[in-house]
Write an enzyme that holds these catalytic residues in place. Sequence first.
Site, PDB file in Angstrom:
ATOM      1  N   HIS A 103      51.926  42.200  35.888  1.00 12.05           N
ATOM      2  CA  HIS A 103      51.698  40.801  35.520  1.00 12.05           C
ATOM      3  C   HIS A 103      50.697  40.209  36.501  1.00 12.05           C
ATOM      4  O   HIS A 103      50.896  40.257  37.715  1.00 12.05           O
ATOM      5  CB  HIS A 103      52.998  39.989  35.560  1.00 12.05           C
ATOM      6  CG  HIS A 103      52.810  38.575  35.095  1.00 12.05           C
ATOM      7  ND1 HIS A 103      52.967  38.196  33.772  1.00 12.05           N
ATOM      8  CD2 HIS A 103      52.431  37.449  35.760  1.00 12.05           C
ATOM      9  CE1 HIS A 103      52.712  36.907  33.651  1.00 12.05           C
ATOM     10  NE2 HIS A 103      52.383  36.431  34.839  1.00 12.05           N
ATOM     11  N   CYS A 104      49.606  39.668  35.988  1.00 16.21           N
ATOM     12  CA  CYS A 104      48.531  39.135  36.825  1.00 16.21           C
ATOM     13  C   CYS A 104      48.495  37.616  36.714  1.00 16.21           C
ATOM     14  O   CYS A 104      48.168  37.077  35.647  1.00 16.21           O
ATOM     15  CB  CYS A 104      47.190  39.739  36.400  1.00 16.21           C
ATOM     16  SG  CYS A 104      45.781  39.142  37.369  1.00 16.21           S
ATOM     17  N   PHE A 105      48.814  36.934  37.813  1.00 22.69           N
ATOM     18  CA  PHE A 105      48.812  35.471  37.760  1.00 22.69           C
ATOM     19  C   PHE A 105      47.393  34.918  37.691  1.00 22.69           C
ATOM     20  O   PHE A 105      47.184  33.776  37.264  1.00 22.69           O
ATOM     21  CB  PHE A 105      49.564  34.889  38.964  1.00 22.69           C
ATOM     22  CG  PHE A 105      48.833  34.997  40.266  1.00 22.69           C
ATOM     23  CD1 PHE A 105      48.029  33.964  40.710  1.00 22.69           C
ATOM     24  CD2 PHE A 105      48.958  36.127  41.060  1.00 22.69           C
ATOM     25  CE1 PHE A 105      47.358  34.052  41.914  1.00 22.69           C
ATOM     26  CE2 PHE A 105      48.285  36.227  42.254  1.00 22.69           C
ATOM     27  CZ  PHE A 105      47.486  35.188  42.690  1.00 22.69           C
ATOM     28  N   GLY A 108      46.953  34.762  34.044  1.00 26.02           N
ATOM     29  CA  GLY A 108      48.030  34.059  33.357  1.00 26.02           C
ATOM     30  C   GLY A 108      48.779  34.870  32.330  1.00 26.02           C
ATOM     31  O   GLY A 108      49.384  34.295  31.413  1.00 26.02           O
ATOM     32  N   THR A 109      48.768  36.181  32.441  1.00 23.42           N
ATOM     33  CA  THR A 109      49.483  37.010  31.481  1.00 23.42           C
ATOM     34  C   THR A 109      49.676  38.402  32.057  1.00 23.42           C
ATOM     35  O   THR A 109      49.187  38.709  33.150  1.00 23.42           O
ATOM     36  CB  THR A 109      48.704  37.111  30.148  1.00 23.42           C
ATOM     37  OG1 THR A 109      49.501  37.804  29.184  1.00 23.42           O
ATOM     38  CG2 THR A 109      47.388  37.850  30.345  1.00 23.42           C
TER      39      THR A 109
END
Length: 261
Positions: A103-105, A108-109
């Site tokens: 999950h990559c902040f 955003g997804t």
Amino acid sequence: MTLMAIVHGFGLLTLTVPENDLTANGFDNSTARTLLALFAFDVVAYWRVLGSDPGYVDASEDANDDAEDGERRACEKCAGARVPLRAKHCHVCERCVRKFDHHCFWVGTCVGERNHGRFWWFLLAQSCVAAHACWIAVTGVVGATVNHATWFDVWRDNAWSAMACGYTQMMTLFVGFLFVFHSYLLLSGQTTWEVSSEQRVTYLRSLPRGSKPFDEGAIENARTACFPRKIPKTWRIPSVETLQARENEQTFFQNDHYSCF
């Protein structure tokens, strides 16, 4: 998006706003056009991956599809629903993602089966922008040495250029490492989760250490990632004989002459 704007805005500020030899002489037209083109490429790549669908598992899909029983696992977080091989539950999205990577902040997804290729293009664009900005910052400091008698005068009049050098070099190393790492993952048919948690991933624990059960060749791996099918891909673990045969294959990353890992 706000954090990305701050990161890029600060880098642009250190390059163009403060008074120093770099801004006094100005960017030549080719340098400015190249930076603008790379930044436009970066914006488009970011827009394409931002909030994109990573390949969420449809809760209503038929569990009795063409996948074998052993190829599915029960997800405790999804009320025991059986999810396909390589899918993992994301605790941020609260959904299972096919071919889960991480999950990559920043975007955003999650990064998964449907957007791993987009994420790779985003890392490529980021690396190009950071490397070009780093080159501009370095030439600003080096070029200033011809206008000053001592190094003290150089740093006094070009403190912001020196800061830009450090900042852009740090960003280039950071995104450059991610780009190289995800290039390896993409070309070898692996994910960050599978590489970093190999001994905890249930379907990999019984396999030889370092085996790549989903590797279909660099070209096919890249095609699968960059041009995902509308119908989700069904993953299956090859036979032990196939995996043992692969161990003797010579690859770019690992061979009799050198090994990258």
